[in-house]
Design a protein around this motif. Sequence first.
Motif, PDB file in Angstrom:
ATOM      1  N   UNK A 174       0.673  -6.171  -4.396  1.00  0.00           N
ATOM      2  CA  UNK A 174       0.694  -4.915  -3.642  1.00  0.00           C
ATOM      3  C   UNK A 174       1.267  -5.201  -2.253  1.00  0.00           C
ATOM      4  N   UNK A 175       2.402  -4.584  -1.972  1.00  0.00           N
ATOM      5  CA  UNK A 175       3.048  -4.774  -0.659  1.00  0.00           C
ATOM      6  C   UNK A 175       2.466  -3.823   0.372  1.00  0.00           C
ATOM      7  N   UNK A 176       2.276  -2.564  -0.019  1.00  0.00           N
ATOM      8  CA  UNK A 176       1.728  -1.575   0.902  1.00  0.00           C
ATOM      9  C   UNK A 176       1.096  -0.442   0.105  1.00  0.00           C
ATOM     10  N   UNK A 177       0.188   0.293   0.754  1.00  0.00           N
ATOM     11  CA  UNK A 177      -0.484   1.435   0.134  1.00  0.00           C
ATOM     12  C   UNK A 177      -0.569   2.572   1.148  1.00  0.00           C
ATOM     13  N   UNK A 178      -0.495   3.801   0.635  1.00  0.00           N
ATOM     14  CA  UNK A 178      -0.661   4.961   1.494  1.00  0.00           C
ATOM     15  C   UNK A 178       0.462   5.192   2.475  1.00  0.00           C
ATOM     16  N   UNK A 179       1.628   4.617   2.205  1.00  0.00           N
ATOM     17  CA  UNK A 179       2.768   4.794   3.105  1.00  0.00           C
ATOM     18  C   UNK A 179       3.653   5.944   2.615  1.00  0.00           C
ATOM     19  N   UNK A 180       4.475   6.465   3.514  1.00  0.00           N
ATOM     20  CA  UNK A 180       5.395   7.544   3.173  1.00  0.00           C
ATOM     21  C   UNK A 180       6.746   6.965   2.757  1.00  0.00           C
ATOM     22  N   UNK A 181       7.401   7.631   1.795  1.00  0.00           N
ATOM     23  CA  UNK A 181       8.736   7.210   1.371  1.00  0.00           C
ATOM     24  C   UNK A 181       9.524   8.448   0.935  1.00  0.00           C
ATOM     25  N   UNK A 182      10.784   8.502   1.355  1.00  0.00           N
ATOM     26  CA  UNK A 182      11.650   9.617   0.990  1.00  0.00           C
ATOM     27  C   UNK A 182      12.661   9.153  -0.032  1.00  0.00           C
ATOM     28  N   UNK A 184      15.705  10.737  -2.584  1.00  0.00           N
ATOM     29  CA  UNK A 184      16.541  11.907  -2.899  1.00  0.00           C
ATOM     30  C   UNK A 184      16.081  13.152  -2.139  1.00  0.00           C
ATOM     31  N   UNK A 185      15.855  12.955  -0.840  1.00  0.00           N
ATOM     32  CA  UNK A 185      15.508  14.031   0.100  1.00  0.00           C
ATOM     33  C   UNK A 185      14.131  14.646  -0.141  1.00  0.00           C
ATOM     34  N   UNK A 186      13.317  13.986  -0.949  1.00  0.00           N
ATOM     35  CA  UNK A 186      11.944  14.436  -1.146  1.00  0.00           C
ATOM     36  C   UNK A 186      11.007  13.440  -0.471  1.00  0.00           C
ATOM     37  N   UNK A 187      10.134  13.953   0.393  1.00  0.00           N
ATOM     38  CA  UNK A 187       9.205  13.081   1.112  1.00  0.00           C
ATOM     39  C   UNK A 187       7.892  12.968   0.333  1.00  0.00           C
ATOM     40  N   UNK A 188       7.523  11.738   0.032  1.00  0.00           N
ATOM     41  CA  UNK A 188       6.264  11.463  -0.663  1.00  0.00           C
ATOM     42  C   UNK A 188       5.327  10.807   0.344  1.00  0.00           C
ATOM     43  N   UNK A 189       4.175  11.441   0.653  1.00  0.00           N
ATOM     44  CA  UNK A 189       3.326  10.954   1.745  1.00  0.00           C
ATOM     45  C   UNK A 189       2.420   9.780   1.397  1.00  0.00           C
ATOM     46  N   UNK A 190       2.157   9.564   0.104  1.00  0.00           N
ATOM     47  CA  UNK A 190       1.181   8.527  -0.286  1.00  0.00           C
ATOM     48  C   UNK A 190       1.775   7.698  -1.417  1.00  0.00           C
ATOM     49  N   UNK A 191       2.306   6.535  -1.067  1.00  0.00           N
ATOM     50  CA  UNK A 191       3.060   5.708  -2.020  1.00  0.00           C
ATOM     51  C   UNK A 191       2.509   4.295  -2.037  1.00  0.00           C
ATOM     52  N   UNK A 216       7.897   1.685  -6.648  1.00  0.00           N
ATOM     53  CA  UNK A 216       7.233   2.621  -5.751  1.00  0.00           C
ATOM     54  C   UNK A 216       6.589   3.729  -6.580  1.00  0.00           C
ATOM     55  N   UNK A 217       5.266   3.902  -6.431  1.00  0.00           N
ATOM     56  CA  UNK A 217       4.498   4.889  -7.186  1.00  0.00           C
ATOM     57  C   UNK A 217       3.900   5.898  -6.207  1.00  0.00           C
ATOM     58  N   UNK A 218       4.207   7.184  -6.409  1.00  0.00           N
ATOM     59  CA  UNK A 218       3.693   8.228  -5.519  1.00  0.00           C
ATOM     60  C   UNK A 218       2.476   8.902  -6.118  1.00  0.00           C
ATOM     61  N   UNK A 223       6.172   7.005 -10.869  1.00  0.00           N
ATOM     62  CA  UNK A 223       7.198   6.114 -10.326  1.00  0.00           C
ATOM     63  C   UNK A 223       8.342   6.924  -9.734  1.00  0.00           C
ATOM     64  N   UNK A 224       8.613   6.717  -8.452  1.00  0.00           N
ATOM     65  CA  UNK A 224       9.673   7.462  -7.782  1.00  0.00           C
ATOM     66  C   UNK A 224      10.908   6.613  -7.523  1.00  0.00           C
ATOM     67  N   UNK A 225      10.747   5.286  -7.566  1.00  0.00           N
ATOM     68  CA  UNK A 225      11.900   4.420  -7.291  1.00  0.00           C
ATOM     69  C   UNK A 225      11.629   3.022  -7.821  1.00  0.00           C
ATOM     70  N   UNK A 226      12.684   2.358  -8.294  1.00  0.00           N
ATOM     71  CA  UNK A 226      12.582   0.952  -8.686  1.00  0.00           C
ATOM     72  C   UNK A 226      13.905   0.269  -8.396  1.00  0.00           C
ATOM     73  N   UNK A 227      13.823  -0.979  -7.956  1.00  0.00           N
ATOM     74  CA  UNK A 227      15.002  -1.773  -7.607  1.00  0.00           C
ATOM     75  C   UNK A 227      14.855  -3.129  -8.267  1.00  0.00           C
ATOM     76  N   UNK A 228      15.786  -3.485  -9.154  1.00  0.00           N
ATOM     77  CA  UNK A 228      15.733  -4.753  -9.867  1.00  0.00           C
ATOM     78  C   UNK A 228      16.857  -5.660  -9.387  1.00  0.00           C
TER      79      UNK A 228
END
Length: 248
Positions: A174-182, A184-191, A216-218, A223-228
């Motif tokens: 777990x890198x971080x919890x409860x952080x915001x991430x945007x 495709x122009x959608x803001x997710x407040x708890x990721x 990244x899980x909102x 799952x809203x984003x993944x980078x391999x």
Amino acid sequence: MKYFKHIAGLIVAGILMVSCQKDLSEENGNLPGGGTTNGGTGSGGTGSIFSKCKDCIYIPLCDGSVYKYADTSAGLTPGSTTVASVNYTIHFNKDSTINGVIYQKLTAESNNSAFYNCTAGATTVIAYNAVSNNGNTLSYAKTTLLKANEVVGGSWTDQIINPQGLTVTYVYSIVSKGTARTVNNVAYPDVIHVHSQSTFDFPGFGTIPSGQAEYYFAKGVGQIESILTDDFTGTQILHRTLVSAVIP
């Protein structure tokens, strides 16, 4: 070594990224070596616990959910990329008991299916006959996608045996919890941000790094984003972003 750089994304992303062929046969209503299966249709079938799918707040894979993703992947020519749209409609089939644990059998497009369990924030997926991007088939794969109740810095490990008989290890943290991430122009407040490192044991060479992934899980979405990334070349081989999600 192409198998190793693709199988990481295949296994870790679970039902929303897994590519499966037909399941192992379910003779007499039983999974091979797995135990009994329970009937019931739809998200609220008789005896089913799938009607509580939203209780798994960071991966709420509910019956009838529709996810649309945009994939940017490395092309065949060095430095080139390809872009594709990937859409999934999740269907609940039935509850299945595997080794004493109740899983929900989920099917997406092209009858791709996997078995899903979320207990106390820990989401586990089992796939049979999973196929990697370059055609290798893994008869059985089990992974814990997310442990939502882990603290920042907490980690867990999964292992699989690939078709060549080598042990592939995935270490998630777990890198971080409860952080915001945007995305495709959608803001997710708890990721929740999860990092994955895969290695494999190669006789005569020891443990060799294979690939890394960021997931990244909102909350309330999934799952809203993944980078391999391929450790051998340092190349980003896949960047998947959520375009839209409809969760009944």
